[in-house]
Write an enzyme that holds these catalytic residues in place. Structure first.
Site, PDB file in Angstrom:
ATOM      1  N   ASN A 106      -2.138   0.071   6.756  1.00 27.97           N
ATOM      2  CA  ASN A 106      -1.649  -1.218   7.253  1.00 27.97           C
ATOM      3  C   ASN A 106      -0.743  -1.972   6.272  1.00 27.97           C
ATOM      4  OD1 ASN A 106      -3.681  -1.935   5.548  1.00 27.97           O
ATOM      5  ND2 ASN A 106      -4.715  -3.323   6.950  1.00 27.97           N
TER       6      ASN A 106
ATOM      7  N   GLU B 147      -9.793 -10.075  -7.933  1.00 26.47           N
ATOM      8  CA  GLU B 147      -8.867  -8.969  -7.662  1.00 26.47           C
ATOM      9  C   GLU B 147      -7.690  -8.985  -8.633  1.00 26.47           C
ATOM     10  OE1 GLU B 147      -8.042  -9.145  -3.431  1.00 26.47           O
ATOM     11  OE2 GLU B 147     -10.100  -8.549  -2.947  1.00 26.47           O
TER      12      GLU B 147
ATOM     13  N   LYS C 110       0.813  -1.218   0.000  1.00 21.90           N
ATOM     14  CA  LYS C 110       0.000   0.000   0.000  1.00 21.90           C
ATOM     15  C   LYS C 110       0.853   1.278   0.000  1.00 21.90           C
ATOM     16  CE  LYS C 110      -3.990  -2.117   2.294  1.00 21.90           C
ATOM     17  NZ  LYS C 110      -5.060  -1.903   3.293  1.00 21.90           N
TER      18      LYS C 110
ATOM     19  N   TYR D 158     -12.512  -1.534  -3.785  1.00 23.12           N
ATOM     20  CA  TYR D 158     -13.035  -1.758  -2.428  1.00 23.12           C
ATOM     21  C   TYR D 158     -14.558  -1.604  -2.362  1.00 23.12           C
ATOM     22  CZ  TYR D 158      -8.403  -2.019  -0.214  1.00 23.12           C
ATOM     23  OH  TYR D 158      -7.148  -2.410   0.195  1.00 23.12           O
TER      24      TYR D 158
ATOM     25  N   HIS E 269      -2.257  -5.487   1.516  1.00 23.92           N
ATOM     26  CA  HIS E 269      -3.598  -6.069   1.351  1.00 23.92           C
ATOM     27  C   HIS E 269      -3.443  -7.473   0.799  1.00 23.92           C
ATOM     28  CE1 HIS E 269      -7.694  -6.736  -0.135  1.00 23.92           C
ATOM     29  NE2 HIS E 269      -7.113  -7.180  -1.245  1.00 23.92           N
TER      30      HIS E 269
HETATM   31  P1  CMP Z   1      -7.454  -4.502   3.571  1.00 25.07           P
HETATM   32  O1  CMP Z   1      -6.956  -5.863   3.797  1.00 25.07           O
HETATM   33  O2  CMP Z   1      -6.884  -3.726   2.442  1.00 25.07           O
HETATM   34  O3  CMP Z   1      -9.055  -4.566   3.366  1.00 25.07           O
HETATM   35  C1  CMP Z   1      -9.897  -3.495   3.646  1.00 25.07           C
HETATM   36  C2  CMP Z   1      -9.202  -2.413   4.405  1.00 25.07           C
HETATM   37  O4  CMP Z   1     -10.053  -1.563   5.116  1.00 25.07           O
HETATM   38  C3  CMP Z   1      -8.323  -3.043   5.468  1.00 25.07           C
HETATM   39  O5  CMP Z   1      -7.231  -3.665   4.878  1.00 25.07           O
HETATM   40  C4  CMP Z   1      -8.021  -1.847   6.331  1.00 25.07           C
HETATM   41  O6  CMP Z   1      -6.901  -1.117   5.869  1.00 25.07           O
HETATM   42  C5  CMP Z   1      -9.282  -1.032   6.155  1.00 25.07           C
HETATM   43  N1  CMP Z   1     -10.085  -1.115   7.374  1.00 25.07           N
HETATM   44  C6  CMP Z   1     -10.721  -2.172   7.871  1.00 25.07           C
HETATM   45  N2  CMP Z   1     -11.347  -1.855   9.005  1.00 25.07           N
HETATM   46  C7  CMP Z   1     -11.086  -0.579   9.231  1.00 25.07           C
HETATM   47  C8  CMP Z   1     -11.443   0.315  10.247  1.00 25.07           C
HETATM   48  N3  CMP Z   1     -12.220  -0.064  11.270  1.00 25.07           N
HETATM   49  N4  CMP Z   1     -10.988   1.573  10.151  1.00 25.07           N
HETATM   50  C9  CMP Z   1     -10.225   1.967   9.105  1.00 25.07           C
HETATM   51  N5  CMP Z   1      -9.847   1.143   8.092  1.00 25.07           N
HETATM   52  C10 CMP Z   1     -10.272  -0.111   8.174  1.00 25.07           C
END
Ligand code: CMP
Length: 138
Positions: free
Chosen positions: A113, A127, A10, A50, A116
């Site tokens: 984070n 995807e 990311k 998303y 993904h």
């Molecule tokens: P990802 O695996 O990319 O899939 C969806 C993303 O939404 C997840 O990683 C997080 O980065 C984001 N996400 C999920 N829950 C939350 C949350 N409660 N607050 C902010 N971002 C979130």
């Protein structure tokens, strides 16, 4: 496609310059990279990717962040690729991620984070095809 999964390094991780380290960790863990490219998504592309989260409280923040800078998209091959890649990534919230996982090491928050990964074989196929054409998969 059970031996294939989809991953994103990311914008936070690319911005910190740790994408090379993460790619090395992917290779060290026995994944074969079938497709890889550096892209900068538009807001619309991030919203489309998303879409399953549309309407959730974090959707706007998530799609803004994912279109805020370059990221690396990956098609990864390994036996049981989906759980293998999720294990290497660690929990979505880095505060809950195990030692030795990418999110423990590189993620700063649940929103930013670092990586993904697909959550099922079916979504891995969807995807991968969102970002790669057949010609881009070796
Ligand atoms: P990802 O695996 O990319 O899939 C969806 C993303 O939404 C997840 O990683 C997080 O980065 C984001 N996400 C999920 N829950 C939350 C949350 N409660 N607050 C902010 N971002 C979130």
């Amino acid at each position: 496609m059970s031996n294939l999964t989809f991953g994103i390094i990311k914008p936070d991780a690319v911005g910190k310059g740790v994408h090379g380290t993460i790619i090395q960790r992917i290779l060290d863990n026995g994944f074969r990279i079938r497709g890889m490219k550096l892209i900068h998504q538009t807001r619309k592309q991030a919203e489309g990717f998303y879409e399953v989260h549309a309407g959730k409280p974090f959707y706007d923040e998530l799609t803004e962040f994912m279109s805020s800078g370059p990221c690396v998209v990956l098609a990864l091959e390994k036996e049981n690729a989906v759980p293998a890649w999720r294990n290497l990534m660690g929990a979505t919230n880095p505060a809950e991620a195990d030692e030795g996982t990418l999110r423990k090491e590189f993620a700063s928050s649940i929103g930013e984070n670092a990586v993904h990964g697909s959550d099922s074989n079916e979504n891995a196929a969807i995807e991968i095809s969102y970002f790669f054409s057949q010609l881009e998969l070796v």
